[in-house]
Design an enzyme around this catalytic site. Structure first.
Site, PDB file in Angstrom:
ATOM      1  N   THR A  56       0.830  -1.210   0.000  1.00 14.52           N
ATOM      2  CA  THR A  56       0.000   0.000   0.000  1.00 14.52           C
ATOM      3  C   THR A  56       0.864   1.261   0.000  1.00 14.52           C
ATOM      4  O   THR A  56       0.689   2.149  -0.850  1.00 14.52           O
ATOM      5  CB  THR A  56      -0.902   0.011   1.251  1.00 14.52           C
ATOM      6  OG1 THR A  56      -1.583  -1.234   1.330  1.00 14.52           O
ATOM      7  CG2 THR A  56      -1.900   1.149   1.186  1.00 14.52           C
ATOM      8  N   VAL A 106      10.050   5.020   6.297  1.00  8.01           N
ATOM      9  CA  VAL A 106       8.700   5.199   6.846  1.00  8.01           C
ATOM     10  C   VAL A 106       8.134   3.833   7.249  1.00  8.01           C
ATOM     11  O   VAL A 106       6.929   3.694   7.429  1.00  8.01           O
ATOM     12  CB  VAL A 106       7.756   5.887   5.842  1.00  8.01           C
ATOM     13  CG1 VAL A 106       8.108   7.357   5.705  1.00  8.01           C
ATOM     14  CG2 VAL A 106       7.771   5.195   4.484  1.00  8.01           C
ATOM     15  N   ALA A 107       9.009   2.817   7.370  1.00  5.59           N
ATOM     16  CA  ALA A 107       8.550   1.459   7.672  1.00  5.59           C
ATOM     17  C   ALA A 107       8.563   1.243   9.195  1.00  5.59           C
ATOM     18  O   ALA A 107       7.608   1.608   9.885  1.00  5.59           O
ATOM     19  CB  ALA A 107       9.417   0.459   6.940  1.00  5.59           C
ATOM     20  N   ARG A 108       9.641   0.681   9.690  1.00  7.85           N
ATOM     21  CA  ARG A 108       9.844   0.506  11.125  1.00  7.85           C
ATOM     22  C   ARG A 108      11.340   0.697  11.399  1.00  7.85           C
ATOM     23  O   ARG A 108      12.169   0.284  10.576  1.00  7.85           O
ATOM     24  CB  ARG A 108       9.435  -0.900  11.588  1.00  7.85           C
ATOM     25  CG  ARG A 108       7.935  -1.107  11.735  1.00  7.85           C
ATOM     26  CD  ARG A 108       7.373  -0.414  12.978  1.00  7.85           C
ATOM     27  NE  ARG A 108       5.941  -0.649  13.149  1.00  7.85           N
ATOM     28  CZ  ARG A 108       4.978   0.137  12.663  1.00  7.85           C
ATOM     29  NH1 ARG A 108       5.285   1.213  11.975  1.00  7.85           N
ATOM     30  NH2 ARG A 108       3.713  -0.154  12.880  1.00  7.85           N
ATOM     31  N   ASP A 120      10.972   8.677   9.755  1.00  2.62           N
ATOM     32  CA  ASP A 120       9.751   8.810  10.544  1.00  2.62           C
ATOM     33  C   ASP A 120       9.724   7.780  11.671  1.00  2.62           C
ATOM     34  O   ASP A 120       8.894   7.873  12.570  1.00  2.62           O
ATOM     35  CB  ASP A 120       8.530   8.616   9.639  1.00  2.62           C
ATOM     36  CG  ASP A 120       7.220   9.039  10.300  1.00  2.62           C
ATOM     37  OD1 ASP A 120       7.200  10.132  10.912  1.00  2.62           O
ATOM     38  OD2 ASP A 120       6.227   8.298  10.222  1.00  2.62           O
ATOM     39  N   GLU A 134      11.645   4.600  20.143  1.00  2.00           N
ATOM     40  CA  GLU A 134      10.717   5.743  20.020  1.00  2.00           C
ATOM     41  C   GLU A 134      10.099   6.022  21.384  1.00  2.00           C
ATOM     42  O   GLU A 134       9.724   5.069  22.074  1.00  2.00           O
ATOM     43  CB  GLU A 134       9.633   5.426  18.988  1.00  2.00           C
ATOM     44  CG  GLU A 134      10.220   5.265  17.596  1.00  2.00           C
ATOM     45  CD  GLU A 134       9.174   4.925  16.528  1.00  2.00           C
ATOM     46  OE1 GLU A 134       7.967   4.950  16.844  1.00  2.00           O
ATOM     47  OE2 GLU A 134       9.563   4.627  15.401  1.00  2.00           O
ATOM     48  N   HIS A 156       7.215   9.768  13.991  1.00  2.00           N
ATOM     49  CA  HIS A 156       6.332   8.636  13.648  1.00  2.00           C
ATOM     50  C   HIS A 156       4.886   9.119  13.479  1.00  2.00           C
ATOM     51  O   HIS A 156       3.977   8.603  14.136  1.00  2.00           O
ATOM     52  CB  HIS A 156       6.419   7.508  14.694  1.00  2.00           C
ATOM     53  CG  HIS A 156       5.900   6.190  14.166  1.00  2.00           C
ATOM     54  ND1 HIS A 156       6.366   4.970  14.586  1.00  2.00           N
ATOM     55  CD2 HIS A 156       4.946   5.913  13.228  1.00  2.00           C
ATOM     56  CE1 HIS A 156       5.721   4.000  13.950  1.00  2.00           C
ATOM     57  NE2 HIS A 156       4.852   4.546  13.124  1.00  2.00           N
TER      58      HIS A 156
HETATM   59  P1  NAD Z   1       1.391  -3.649   3.053  1.00  2.00           P
HETATM   60  O1  NAD Z   1       1.194  -4.972   3.702  1.00  2.00           O
HETATM   61  O2  NAD Z   1       0.330  -3.119   2.161  1.00  2.00           O
HETATM   62  O3  NAD Z   1       2.757  -3.670   2.206  1.00  2.00           O
HETATM   63  C1  NAD Z   1       3.965  -4.211   2.646  1.00  2.00           C
HETATM   64  C2  NAD Z   1       4.663  -4.804   1.428  1.00  2.00           C
HETATM   65  O4  NAD Z   1       6.000  -5.185   1.759  1.00  2.00           O
HETATM   66  C3  NAD Z   1       3.956  -6.055   0.907  1.00  2.00           C
HETATM   67  O5  NAD Z   1       3.727  -5.904  -0.477  1.00  2.00           O
HETATM   68  C4  NAD Z   1       4.958  -7.167   1.174  1.00  2.00           C
HETATM   69  O6  NAD Z   1       4.900  -8.194   0.220  1.00  2.00           O
HETATM   70  C5  NAD Z   1       6.268  -6.414   1.081  1.00  2.00           C
HETATM   71  N1  NAD Z   1       7.397  -7.105   1.700  1.00  2.00           N
HETATM   72  C6  NAD Z   1       7.426  -7.849   2.826  1.00  2.00           C
HETATM   73  N2  NAD Z   1       8.671  -8.326   3.040  1.00  2.00           N
HETATM   74  C7  NAD Z   1       9.444  -7.874   2.023  1.00  2.00           C
HETATM   75  C8  NAD Z   1      10.815  -8.027   1.679  1.00  2.00           C
HETATM   76  N3  NAD Z   1      11.639  -8.771   2.437  1.00  2.00           N
HETATM   77  N4  NAD Z   1      11.256  -7.409   0.562  1.00  2.00           N
HETATM   78  C9  NAD Z   1      10.435  -6.676  -0.215  1.00  2.00           C
HETATM   79  N5  NAD Z   1       9.122  -6.509   0.053  1.00  2.00           N
HETATM   80  C10 NAD Z   1       8.645  -7.097   1.159  1.00  2.00           C
HETATM   81  O7  NAD Z   1       1.663  -2.628   4.239  1.00  2.00           O
HETATM   82  P2  NAD Z   1       1.721  -1.022   4.159  1.00  2.00           P
HETATM   83  O8  NAD Z   1       0.418  -0.462   4.574  1.00  2.00           O
HETATM   84  O9  NAD Z   1       2.330  -0.621   2.874  1.00  2.00           O
HETATM   85  O10 NAD Z   1       2.713  -0.725   5.369  1.00  2.00           O
HETATM   86  C11 NAD Z   1       4.059  -1.223   5.320  1.00  2.00           C
HETATM   87  C12 NAD Z   1       4.709  -1.005   6.679  1.00  2.00           C
HETATM   88  O11 NAD Z   1       4.876   0.391   6.900  1.00  2.00           O
HETATM   89  C13 NAD Z   1       3.857  -1.495   7.854  1.00  2.00           C
HETATM   90  O12 NAD Z   1       4.082  -2.866   8.126  1.00  2.00           O
HETATM   91  C14 NAD Z   1       4.296  -0.599   8.981  1.00  2.00           C
HETATM   92  O13 NAD Z   1       5.371  -1.207   9.690  1.00  2.00           O
HETATM   93  C15 NAD Z   1       4.796   0.651   8.293  1.00  2.00           C
HETATM   94  N6  NAD Z   1       3.885   1.811   8.491  1.00  2.00           N
HETATM   95  C16 NAD Z   1       4.405   2.968   8.939  1.00  2.00           C
HETATM   96  C17 NAD Z   1       3.577   4.084   9.104  1.00  2.00           C
HETATM   97  C18 NAD Z   1       4.133   5.389   9.586  1.00  2.00           C
HETATM   98  O14 NAD Z   1       3.409   6.157  10.196  1.00  2.00           O
HETATM   99  N7  NAD Z   1       5.378   5.694   9.321  1.00  2.00           N
HETATM  100  C19 NAD Z   1       2.208   4.000   8.827  1.00  2.00           C
HETATM  101  C20 NAD Z   1       1.712   2.788   8.353  1.00  2.00           C
HETATM  102  C21 NAD Z   1       2.563   1.709   8.191  1.00  2.00           C
END
Ligand code: NAD
Length: 308
Positions: free
Chosen positions: A145, A224-226, A250, A255, A274
């Site tokens: 997403t 912006v992941a973790r 972020d 944190e 974050h």
């Molecule tokens: P999502 O599940 O829609 O997308 C995550 C994608 O990463 C999936 O397509 C998955 O197949 C892929 N993936 C998993 N392992 C992988 C790897 N080793 N190599 C390549 N791709 C890989 O989730 P999302 O909504 O896009 O959110 C992703 C992450 O972002 C969440 O898990 C969360 O930790 C983080 N997040 C952060 C914030 C923020 O405020 N900064 C907000 C929402 C989510």
């Protein structure tokens, strides 16, 4: 057993005003009640929550109000047969815009101008520093997403978008998709590398010294992941040594980011607390998703975003 109550755990207030969230759920055909840590739940209860608690597993269904559900013990839910769902699928615009903002800020030097503004200084940057993101390459690691939300906006800004995806299969609008095994080839030409993967055993420490060595020395890392997806000590070393140019961050290993973290002090590092998903409509985005899954549960349909 059908659900006859939706319990909103008090931890929800960490992210959205809990009253506004409860109000946004008022179309549900069951009472919506705020619960705290002295309460209990049973089979007829659904729980919507920001943080995990052990006792939620007694509910009929638990919804994590975050995309990253890494704090939840999915094995316990699976063993108890309690469905657990997460909040992926709603952060393409919010986090996508944050990333666009980081890239434009770093390229057009807005952060530097603001620093000078704070001192009422009219400032000329070195001629070679400002650049346009138009024509630059961004590598998006994780094309879910958020990754696609970033890719769409980057394309709109005229950037060449490449990416990394577990399957390596093509994605519309992404010129080259690499597999995780090809990570180094994916990042070595990019001006921006954006991390949008979940935190899993495979992604923890995915970015460390070898990846920073592989990146261009004028490249920026955006996370912006973790936090744990990046080896933060290695990142600080790379920033100090000029192995990479800077970062937009972020999320962090710890944190809130500790006051003594060196990351606060770099001119070329943007630190946001974050808040990638946070807007004044976030309670409503989350409520729409919770209502959808609630109705799926009541009609015995398969649950969107089920993770256990
Ligand atoms: P999502 O599940 O829609 O997308 C995550 C994608 O990463 C999936 O397509 C998955 O197949 C892929 N993936 C998993 N392992 C992988 C790897 N080793 N190599 C390549 N791709 C890989 O989730 P999302 O909504 O896009 O959110 C992703 C992450 O972002 C969440 O898990 C969360 O930790 C983080 N997040 C952060 C914030 C923020 O405020 N900064 C907000 C929402 C989510």
């Amino acid at each position: 057993e059908p659900l006859d109550r939706l319990c909103v755990h008090e931890s929800t207030d960490e992210k959205v005003p809990i009253g506004a969230f409860v109000d946004a759920l008022s179309d549900l055909p069951v009472p919506v009640e705020v619960v705290g840590d002295d309460d209990a739940v049973g089979e007829g209860d659904a729980v919507a929550t920001y943080r995990p608690r052990d006792w939620f597993v007694d509910a009929g269904w638990v919804h994590c109000l975050r995309a990253g559900y890494d704090e939840f013990d999915t094995d316990r839910y699976a063993a108890a047969g309690t469905p657990l769902t997460n909040s992926t699928g709603i952060h393409d615009t919010t986090v996508g815009e944050l990333v666009a903002g980081y890239m434009l800020t770093l390229a057009r030097r807005l952060h530097v101008y603001r620093d000078h503004q704070n001192r009422r200084e009219w400032y000329d940057p070195p001629y070679e520093q400002p650049f346009t993101v138009d024509g630059e390459m961004v590598c998006v690691v994780g094309l879910g997403t958020i990754g696609r939300g970033v890719a769409d906006r980057a394309r709109g800004l005229g950037m060449d978008v490449v990416g990394v995806r577990r399957s390596g299969a093509p994605v519309d609008g992404v010129s080259t998709v690499y597999s995780p095994a090809e990570l180094h080839a994916a990042i070595d030409d990019a001006r921006f590398v954006v991390l949008a993967v979940p935190q899993t055993p495979e992604t923890e420490g995915m970015f460390s010294r070898p990846e920073f060595e592989e990146m261009r020395d004028d490249a920026y890392l955006v996370n912006v992941a973790r936090g744990p997806v990046v080896d933060e000590a290695a990142l600080v070393d790379a920033l100090e040594a000029g192995t990479i140019a800077g970062a937009g961050l972020d999320v962090f290993e710890t944190e809130p980011l500790p006051e003594d973290s060196p990351l606060w002090g770099f001119e070329e590092v943007l630190v946001s607390p974050h808040e990638g998903s946070t807007t004044n409509q976030y309670h409503s985005d989350l409520a729409v998703l919770v209502e959808e899954i609630f109705h799926q549960y009541q009609s015995d349909a398969s649950l969107r975003n089920r993770v256990a």
